[in-house]
Design an enzyme around this catalytic site. Structure first.
Site, PDB file in Angstrom:
ATOM      1  CD  GLN A   1      61.026  39.076  -1.053  1.00 37.98           C
ATOM      2  OE1 GLN A   1      60.112  38.425  -0.546  1.00 37.98           O
ATOM      3  NE2 GLN A   1      60.807  40.146  -1.775  1.00 37.98           N
TER       4      GLN A   1
ATOM      5  NE  ARG B   1      60.907  47.344  -6.026  1.00 40.86           N
ATOM      6  CZ  ARG B   1      61.039  46.412  -5.073  1.00 40.86           C
ATOM      7  NH1 ARG B   1      62.216  45.901  -4.795  1.00 40.86           N
ATOM      8  NH2 ARG B   1      59.984  46.014  -4.388  1.00 40.86           N
TER       9      ARG B   1
ATOM     10  CG  ASN C   1      60.459  45.869   6.283  1.00 36.30           C
ATOM     11  OD1 ASN C   1      61.318  46.049   5.415  1.00 36.30           O
ATOM     12  ND2 ASN C   1      60.451  44.776   7.026  1.00 36.30           N
ATOM     13  CE  LYS C   2      59.076  42.556   0.511  1.00 36.24           C
ATOM     14  NZ  LYS C   2      58.656  43.064  -0.810  1.00 36.24           N
TER      15      LYS C   2
ATOM     16  NE  ARG D   1      64.679  41.424  -1.365  1.00 37.38           N
ATOM     17  CZ  ARG D   1      65.617  41.227  -0.458  1.00 37.38           C
ATOM     18  NH1 ARG D   1      66.699  40.515  -0.695  1.00 37.38           N
ATOM     19  NH2 ARG D   1      65.508  41.741   0.753  1.00 37.38           N
ATOM     20  N   GLY D   2      66.080  44.929  -1.559  1.00 36.74           N
ATOM     21  CA  GLY D   2      66.478  45.324  -0.217  1.00 36.74           C
ATOM     22  C   GLY D   2      66.905  46.775  -0.296  1.00 36.74           C
TER      23      GLY D   2
ATOM     24  CG  ASP E   1      61.850  48.342   1.978  1.00 34.35           C
ATOM     25  OD1 ASP E   1      61.470  47.386   2.678  1.00 34.35           O
ATOM     26  OD2 ASP E   1      62.554  48.214   0.960  1.00 34.35           O
TER      27      ASP E   1
END
Lengths: 316, 316
Positions: free
Chosen positions: A180, A82, A230-231, A51-52, A220
């Site tokens: 995370q 994704r 982003n997250k 991930r990332g 992201d």
């Protein structure tokens, strides 16, 4: 990332196999996940074994190399894993071109990954500018080696500051639902970088109490208008930083920039299984019958961003 | 709170025993915790078997009744359980006075609790003013029956709106580290009130996307200057509501107001064991060696508060 003092990358390719540090097992267990086919790479991306954004791009590049004999089928499978991280699409397109031009696919993927690592290293150098001695940095999610193969984006300047004796301190917000933040704490712990974990909801009050010098996160996707996807939880930190006069920096390589999309609200935001919220690990924490919403990312409008640290310098 | 359709209070006193719905076991298991001595009440408060400012006050009132033969020793033990919630100190002082005046201690505690429940009921009526049909309300932590013996503070107007057919919808933020949002979801589920659970970090983006009509939370202490001390994460929601033009209401009875302290920053903020952050349930989620900070409450400055809903109306 350092593991017991030895440098290890988040993923590497050898003998036709992509090997990935399994991020669903960390920090509890260190396990290497092996992909022998492009389909296994797609599964690893979807299941968050890797991930990332940048690391997903790197895995996808090798996935393309592994399925190079039928590039259309492979790229379509990888693109469908994704929807949000720009690096995935950037890497797949890069590989499509290389394959079309008749280049050796594995060598092209190697070049992609080496270029990415070099960019992250330069992000470290450029980001050092915003860090002073004993800076108290708040980060979110994991924007470290695990998320980028090596060095990291947000963690790259912090690593460099640490190696130069500037003694950075990091507030690590745990980042529910997938926690995370624990990956970030693990990376920092491996290198002896001072840090403390907090729940996501404690971030704001720490800023209000003057305990945070700057916020530094990865991304992201960054749109042409400067919005940062982003997250989930990143937007909250950006607004709280703005309200408290705390600089809010984003660190990202070129592959995260999306020149074709202007607004963050036009980026597809992945909604993941509600079970990630209703359960912690294998234990259901929610009452029977209750449902959850689980947007994986959020949008931080450009006006909250103090600057974007890239391999070429700090923009904005 | 309704349990399988039957009305049950969060705690009640019978035959010399204080019985408390064990909130550390919910929503998984419904268990009643029995306190036969004031020391057991103190342990129940410290261990969060009973939590929520007003409910802590109610438990402490019965604790005082149970240790009434030595009021000084009893009040000191109860006051030393948790430092932040005003109701605890309010209830202990109320009982000290009643005991000094020679009143029957159990009857005095009963009166304290009945008055509290009546206040919460009136908060429901007064709070209805800020709710329309189909209001989308975001709440944090648990400010329901469990936190107040019955009706709740923030949940009281929502219950009333539901019973009047206004069909409220509630965004329940899970509230790490102790996940009291799950208690809220449990209460709402028992009464068939529509809700969805989210991680704390998703609150802001939902507001930004126009998915929230108002935020409605409880309080552990409200200072004379109007600052609100409540579960950590409340301040974040207040700032994000302010930034997005979403009204931010606090619901609290008189016993939560602290006339002697002007500023929120002068209220003692409990820091709990770091294990609450490093573990989820019995499972350690943090890497070995990493430490955590665990402030239990935060301070929302008065300027972010649209109004406080009390038993006497809406202030500010």
């Amino acid at each position: 990332v350092k593991i017991n003092g030895k440098d290890v990358r988040a993923l590497w390719f050898s003998n036709g196999t992509l090997k990935i540090i399994d991020q669903t097992k960390l920090p509890k267990r260190f396990k290497v996940y092996e992909c022998k086919k492009y389909r296994a790479v797609a599964r690893a991306i979807r299941g968050m074994v890797v991930r990332g954004g940048p690391a997903i791009g790197a895995a996808a590049a090798y996935g393309m190399a592994m399925g190079a004999e039928r590039p259309k089928r492979t790229s379509s499978a990888l693109r469908n894993t994704r929807p949000t991280a720009r690096d995935l699409f950037y890497a797949v397109s890069y590989m499509e071109e290389a394959i079309e031009e008749g280049k050796n696919p594995v060598e092209a993927a190697d070049r992609y990954v080496e270029a990415l690592i070099d960019r992250c290293k330069r992000i470290g150098v450029n980001g050092l500018e915003v860090l002073g001695p004993h800076s108290k940095i708040m980060t979110h999610c994991n924007a470290g080696s695990l998320a980028t193969v090596d060095y990291g984006t947000a963690l790259s300047p912090i690593r460099l500051a640490h190696s130069k004796g500037l003694e950075p301190f990091v507030w690590v917000s745990e980042t529910r639902p997938r926690l995370q933040g624990m990956l970030t704490a693990w990376e920092l712990g491996q290198e002896g970088i001072s840090h403390q974990i907090i729940v996501d909801g404690a971030s704001g009050d720490l800023m209000r109490r003057g305990e945070v010098d700057l916020v530094l996160v990865g991304a992201d996707r960054i749109t042409s208008g400067g919005d940062v996807v982003n997250k989930v939880g990143t937007y909250e930190k950006a607004v709280l930083a703005h309200e408290n006069g705390v600089p809010f920096y984003v660190a990202a390589p070129k592959s995260t920039f999306d020149p074709e999309t202007e607004r963050g609200d036009d980026v597809p935001i992945e909604e993941r299984d509600e079970k990630e919220v209703l359960f912690v690990g294998k234990r259901r924490v929610a009452p029977k019958g209750s449902r959850a919403r689980n947007p994986c990312f959020d949008v931080t409008p450009a006006r909250y961003v103090s600057g974007v640290i890239t391999e070429d310098g700090i923009t904005q």
